[in-house]
Every structure is written in C-alpha cells, then in structure tokens.
Design a protein around this motif. Structure first.
Motif, PDB file in Angstrom:
ATOM      1  N   LEU A 233       0.835  -1.201   0.000  1.00  0.00           N
ATOM      2  CA  LEU A 233       0.000   0.000   0.000  1.00  0.00           C
ATOM      3  C   LEU A 233       0.870   1.250   0.000  1.00  0.00           C
ATOM      4  CD1 LEU A 233      -2.696   1.420   0.111  1.00  0.00           C
ATOM      5  CD2 LEU A 233      -2.795   0.977   2.570  1.00  0.00           C
ATOM      6  N   LEU A 240       0.855   6.262  -7.213  1.00  0.00           N
ATOM      7  CA  LEU A 240      -0.426   6.729  -7.753  1.00  0.00           C
ATOM      8  C   LEU A 240      -0.287   8.116  -8.368  1.00  0.00           C
ATOM      9  CD1 LEU A 240      -2.939   5.392  -5.084  1.00  0.00           C
ATOM     10  CD2 LEU A 240      -3.139   5.001  -7.538  1.00  0.00           C
ATOM     11  N   LEU A 248      -9.292  -0.485  -1.035  1.00  0.00           N
ATOM     12  CA  LEU A 248      -8.792  -1.264   0.090  1.00  0.00           C
ATOM     13  C   LEU A 248      -9.718  -2.459   0.277  1.00  0.00           C
ATOM     14  CD1 LEU A 248      -8.001   1.709   2.513  1.00  0.00           C
ATOM     15  CD2 LEU A 248      -6.595   0.754   0.681  1.00  0.00           C
ATOM     16  N   GLY A 250      -8.380  -5.886   0.923  1.00  0.00           N
ATOM     17  CA  GLY A 250      -7.839  -6.884   1.830  1.00  0.00           C
ATOM     18  C   GLY A 250      -6.482  -6.458   2.336  1.00  0.00           C
ATOM     19  N   ALA A 251      -6.065  -7.118   3.413  1.00  0.00           N
ATOM     20  CA  ALA A 251      -4.767  -6.810   4.001  1.00  0.00           C
ATOM     21  C   ALA A 251      -4.159  -8.111   4.485  1.00  0.00           C
ATOM     22  CB  ALA A 251      -4.917  -5.797   5.130  1.00  0.00           C
ATOM     23  N   GLY A 263       1.812   1.643   9.414  1.00  0.00           N
ATOM     24  CA  GLY A 263       0.937   2.225   8.397  1.00  0.00           C
ATOM     25  C   GLY A 263       1.775   2.835   7.295  1.00  0.00           C
ATOM     26  N   PRO A 264       1.134   3.228   6.210  1.00  0.00           N
ATOM     27  CA  PRO A 264       1.879   3.847   5.110  1.00  0.00           C
ATOM     28  C   PRO A 264       2.440   5.204   5.549  1.00  0.00           C
ATOM     29  CG  PRO A 264      -0.480   3.928   4.684  1.00  0.00           C
ATOM     30  CD  PRO A 264      -0.308   3.110   5.914  1.00  0.00           C
ATOM     31  N   ARG A 265       3.770   5.300   5.574  1.00  0.00           N
ATOM     32  CA  ARG A 265       4.408   6.507   6.112  1.00  0.00           C
ATOM     33  C   ARG A 265       4.232   7.703   5.191  1.00  0.00           C
ATOM     34  NH1 ARG A 265       9.987   3.449   6.436  1.00  0.00           N
ATOM     35  NH2 ARG A 265       8.992   2.670   4.546  1.00  0.00           N
ATOM     36  N   LEU A 267       1.442   8.632   3.626  1.00  0.00           N
ATOM     37  CA  LEU A 267       0.021   8.904   3.378  1.00  0.00           C
ATOM     38  C   LEU A 267      -0.260  10.382   3.106  1.00  0.00           C
ATOM     39  CD1 LEU A 267      -2.845   7.848   3.165  1.00  0.00           C
ATOM     40  CD2 LEU A 267      -3.021   7.902   5.658  1.00  0.00           C
ATOM     41  N   LEU A 277      -8.599   6.855  -0.984  1.00  0.00           N
ATOM     42  CA  LEU A 277      -8.443   5.485  -0.498  1.00  0.00           C
ATOM     43  C   LEU A 277      -9.786   5.066   0.070  1.00  0.00           C
ATOM     44  CD1 LEU A 277      -5.590   7.060  -0.026  1.00  0.00           C
ATOM     45  CD2 LEU A 277      -5.018   5.068   1.352  1.00  0.00           C
TER      46      LEU A 277
ATOM     47  N   PRO B 261       7.438  10.097   8.803  1.00  0.00           N
ATOM     48  CA  PRO B 261       6.512   9.905   9.914  1.00  0.00           C
ATOM     49  C   PRO B 261       6.033   8.459   9.939  1.00  0.00           C
ATOM     50  CG  PRO B 261       5.385  10.887   8.063  1.00  0.00           C
ATOM     51  CD  PRO B 261       6.830  10.765   7.656  1.00  0.00           C
ATOM     52  N   GLY B 263       2.852   5.929   9.728  1.00  0.00           N
ATOM     53  CA  GLY B 263       1.519   5.988   9.137  1.00  0.00           C
ATOM     54  C   GLY B 263       0.502   5.432  10.110  1.00  0.00           C
ATOM     55  N   PRO B 264      -0.792   5.606   9.810  1.00  0.00           N
ATOM     56  CA  PRO B 264      -1.823   5.063  10.694  1.00  0.00           C
ATOM     57  C   PRO B 264      -1.778   3.535  10.686  1.00  0.00           C
ATOM     58  CG  PRO B 264      -2.790   5.951   8.692  1.00  0.00           C
ATOM     59  CD  PRO B 264      -1.342   6.308   8.656  1.00  0.00           C
ATOM     60  N   ILE B 271     -11.291  -1.160   5.664  1.00  0.00           N
ATOM     61  CA  ILE B 271     -11.949  -2.172   4.835  1.00  0.00           C
ATOM     62  C   ILE B 271     -13.323  -2.501   5.424  1.00  0.00           C
ATOM     63  CG2 ILE B 271     -11.784  -4.505   3.899  1.00  0.00           C
ATOM     64  CD1 ILE B 271      -8.700  -4.220   4.198  1.00  0.00           C
TER      65      ILE B 271
END
Lengths: 340, 340
Positions: A233, A240, A248, A250-251, A263-265, A267, A277, B261, B263-264, B271
């Motif tokens: 992600l 993108l 979003l 599935g994970a 999480g995605p740093r 974002l 998203l 940073p 990310g969340p 989802i």
C-alpha cells in the motif's frame, strides 16, 4: 417432501480456539453431527464445493466489527455450493444446484430462502469464484469503488489470488493502458503474464515493492487494488498519479500479525495528489449483480476470461486448504471438493 | 495611466535557503527592490495584508510535486490584498481593492488579469481568510470531499486554526449532531467551545488523542477533517463510523519532520468500515465559489460566523508570523498587516 437416502450423520468443521497469529490445525475440530431432516420450507444440501477465503481469518478474532466474529464451538460458515438431497420447500427438488453461506460441513439443512438455485450449465464451483462473491468483489471494487476508466493504469497486489486474477483481467477487458500485478513466487508471476494476460508482474519477495513497481509502471498508476496492505500500500501511494484511487479490499499481509502493523508513512502524499483510499466489502455492491453476471458471464462464455481454481480434494482437508490459502499456496480461487 | 506617487523601492521577502526541518529566520532574506512602473495592462498594488499559510512550508522543499516548489533567491509568493496605487489597465483605478497571489512584498506590479477586484464593504483581510482560500477550503472539504450530511458527527483537528475554526462552524450551521475539535493549548480549547460554538474540544497535548476523542464522541464520528496527520489521523480512523469519511487537508504535525513519519497503523479498519480517505487541494473546488460566497457571506452578514484573525503588524515580521503559525501561535487565520 422429496429426498434421497439421508445419512444419519455428516462431518462439520468447528472453530475450537481463536487463533493467536497464524491459525493452526489445533484451532479447529472435525465433528460428526446428525444430519437434520428438513422442516417445512427447508432443504438439505449435500455440499460439493466449499470456499475458503481470506476474510474468514478476520472473523476468527473476537473483536467488535461490522461483521460479527465466528462463534467458538460452532460450525465455521462460508460459501458453499451443492445439490439438494431432501426438500420440504416449494420450488426446490432433489438434484437442484444451490448456492448458500453455510459451508464447512458435508450436509447443510437450511431454510430454502437462504439458498439460491443456480444454473448448472456452468460448473458449480464457478459460483464460489468468478461468478460469485469473488468475481463481484473484483468487478465492483475496480469499477465502482476504484472508478476505473478506460485508458488508465492499474496495479493489483495478490494478483494471482482469486480476486486479484479477476481484477487484472477485467481491467484489460475494459481497456486499461497497463495492468501490473504482484505475487509471491516466480511461478505465479509467470502465470500472471502468460495465462492471465497482465502486462507486467513481479515477485514481491524478490525486492522492494516500490522499486519493482516503479520499473513496471514508470508513468505511475491510476488505480491500485489492494489485497495485501503493508509495504504494497505504501508503494502504491507513492506510485499513484494525480487523483488516483486505492481500493482497500484486503490486508492479507497483516491478518496474522500479533503486533500492530506499520501504516503507510507516505500517506500525506494523498493531499497534494488528491488520492482517494476507500475500503470495501462486497455486500455493499449487490445492486451491481445483474450487470456483473451479464458482463462477466459473457466473457466466460466467450472464453475471454481465464479462470484457474486451486481445488483441494476431501472435506477433511478443509483446514489445510484454508491455512494454505493464507500462505499463498493457491493460484486463483482456493476451493475444497467435499467428496475427494 | 493613473497613479499616486510611487516609491522608488519596496521591501520583499526572498527564500534564501531551503529549510531542513523547522524553518529559521536565516532561511529568508529581506531585500529592497525597485518598484516597477506598470506596463500596459498592469497595475501596481500596495499590499495591506499578507497571508502566511501551512502549505507554504511544503513548497519550500525541492521535491517533485503537483505544486511546484518556491524558487531559491526569488520572492516568496502567497495570497495578498491591497489597493491599486498605479494603473495602466482598463477597469482598475487607484484606490480599488485587489486580491492577488503575489505576496510577501510591499508593492506588487502585476498583470491586472492576475488580480481580482473585491468589494471593500467587507474588511479587506477577510478575502485572505473566511471569504478566501481558507474559507473555501473548509467549505469544499467538509461538504464536497467529506460529503457531510445534516445530523452527522464531525471531528476537526487543528480546530483553532484558520481552516479548522471555519469547518466546525459550517458543520454546526449545516446541522451536525456533534462537532468536536482538538487544539494545542487550554486557551484554544476554551475558545473552540466558548467562541466558535464547538460542542466539545480537547487539548491534544494533554493526553492520547484516541482516548480524548472517544470521550468527546462516544458514539463515533462520521466525518474527520484532518489538518494535522499523524496520531490524530490514526485516532480518527479508529473512531470513524461505518462509511465514515476522512478529508485529508493538511499534515502540519509532519511538515517539519526530517524523518519519515509513521503511518496510521489501523488503516486496515477502513476495509470493514468502508471508510473513504481523500486528499484535497482547494484549487480543485473553485466551481463551488459562487455557492460558497453566497452561503458563507450570508452567515457573515448575519453574524452567525465568528471570525478571529491573528494579525501581526509590520512587513518585517512576516517570517516570524509564518514560523509562529507553524508552531500554532495563531487562533484563526494568521495575517500580516504590511504597514504595522
């Protein structure tokens, strides 16, 4: 009431313990239980195929969610398709093919209203895959949630999986300029380009996702279909284009984590690039069903859509099939053929 | 051509160095430069108010982005409003009030087409704030990107800031069931509830955001307006209800980070909850301008909207005002009054 000879008992898989991290066979119990004769309005279905799906892992956790957790000590549920062996319901005859959601057992006694009769001119198992929830997830996710438009570039993670392999093919059939997929082995990567028609594919275990994605899609991507989460992600957010969309769905990379994932740093890139998203569950998109069946069914009949299921034989192997699916043992939809 | 006496020179603030982390006064240079007489179609504006905004920090970095970086050694640009002191353009007379984007200088010579004449029945500085980009950001973000509907609960971070304080008030005026704001001092928190009409507010420095948000909005939130990023965004993802929306407008908590940073970590909740996170820049929403001016202008005239600007006097203090804004020294819009 019509019926074949009903056996006295059938086997069921129960959830015996809530997995901590990766599920193990010990979290499940194979139980012999009576087969209930149908009450008024009910049918008994002898299941032929069972579905094992990534979402099931989430429902094994006892957490507050918009989908309730599986109950401990109860039969695991899930998509299944089979044939009626006893009916006390109008409109259902022995031999009819029925799709329902009460899987992980050999025989299911259910209210006929909870089953859907399906046309058995097509292979029954396709109703658990490309013509079922899996296919609708791909279709609705790409077109409705992802707002995919002809000429756009698409990246799919978990692309050799049941949903991913259909997403990529729909994108191509709908006129994508580029379809890139990631998968977890060289063999799957080969299938993506040689069998499923992806323009490019890479093995995410072979190097950083961001670098491999940049090489495969040097002009960026417009839609990212996320089955994986995590590093994928973050790489997709970086790749993108302006006003790109991430679906979003599935994970799976995170489902068995016992520690919180990162999480995605990056974002905050979503601000300047005006990214969207959006999380999805297929249940929100049943209104698309008629359009989906018409379009995808048409591609199937015309041989334009390649479907590769991975079928595990034998009801007793259901748990192994489920765990194997979580580890990526499947290409396409992972199914259990009940009578192996 | 009409003109007042033009001075030979005026002062400008140049970007002297690209900040590494927090900007310092040494990154800027105060330069005395000739005031250009207007060519055909041009006007000279003596600026009365300058805008200092969070987005400017991002443009000081030399990174590829959809908004080009500020050039080193050139005048800083930004929103400004003032009056015409010389005109060689039809329709512009000395004394006319003009809004333009060539700020951080005392005098601006510009093509008249790049300026907008504004009605000076309202205070000129409001065109840099509630009736300008700031107000339109709040309006478009809440209503268009956030799809806010009457009866929904809204959480705003950076709520005492220029955008946040307007977001919260628009939400209340449009019928929100609950409006919660976070800010960085007890004094700002007091203003949120007592002056701006928020239902609840908390000091994010006083405890974990997630816990304080859960206390203020025990039934969750439907729209989160993010000016901050980081811990706030993670807390909001946890608190968002089914089909909730997060408007990604700013990440001021991260702008001066020199390390990536985090990310969340809970983004996968998007989802099951079918959340939508969407980045925005105000420039995409100019089509809303007439509706925005009518509705927000109406509230202003009726005294329904409370506007609190923080005005720093003196052109020479522009950089201090900018850095102070990044550190949260302002309530509402941070402005510089050129002639202090």
């Amino acid at each position: 009431m019509t019926e074949q000879t009903l056996p006295a008992t059938g086997r069921e898989w129960h959830l015996a313990a809530r997995p901590d991290g990766w599920p193990t066979p010990g979290d499940f119990a194979l139980v012999e239980a009576p087969v209930q004769a149908p009450g008024a309005g009910q049918i008994v279905v002898r299941n032929e195929y069972l579905s094992v799906d990534p979402y099931m892992r989430g429902r094994m956790n006892d957490v507050k969610s918009y989908v309730p957790p599986f109950r401990l000590g109860a039969v695991m549920e899930g998509g299944a398709v089979g044939r009626v062996v006893a009916s006390a319901a109008e409109g259902f005859a022995v031999g009819d093919a029925v799709l329902h959601g009460l899987g992980w057992r050999e025989y299911t006694t259910l209210d006929a209203a909870k089953g859907v009769k399906v046309d058995d001119a097509l292979p029954l198992r396709s109703y658990l895959g490309v013509l079922g929830m899996t296919g609708l997830t791909a279709y609705a996710g790409l077109l409705e949630v992802g707002s995919f438009q002809e000429g756009e570039a698409v990246f799919v993670s978990g692309a050799a999986g049941a949903v991913g392999s259909v997403v990529g093919q729909i994108a191509k059939l709908r006129g994508a300029s580029l379809v890139v997929g990631s998968a977890g082995s060289p063999e799957k990567v080969r299938r993506l380009t040689e069998e499923f028609g992806f323009d490019a594919a890479f093995d995410y275990k072979a190097g950083p996702v961001a670098e491999q994605l940049a090489e495969a899609a040097p002009d960026g991507i417009d839609v990212y279909f996320d089955n994986v989460g995590g590093e994928h992600l973050e790489a997709a957010i970086g790749a993108l284009n302006l006003r790109g969309r991430a679906v979003l769905c599935g994970a799976i990379a995170q489902y068995n984590d016992t520690r919180p994932p990162t999480g995605p740093r990056n974002l905050a890139l979503a601000i300047g690039k005006r990214l969207r998203l959006q999380g999805m569950l297929v249940g929100d998109h049943y209104a698309l069903q008629p359009q989906f069946v018409a379009e995808v069914g048409g591609w199937l009949r015309e041989g334009k859509l390649v479907v590769e299921d991975t079928v595990v034989d034998g009801f007793e192997n259901t748990v192994d099939a489920f765990i194997g699916m979580l580890r990526g043992a499947n290409t396409g939809k992972m199914l259990v053929r009940v009578a192996g």
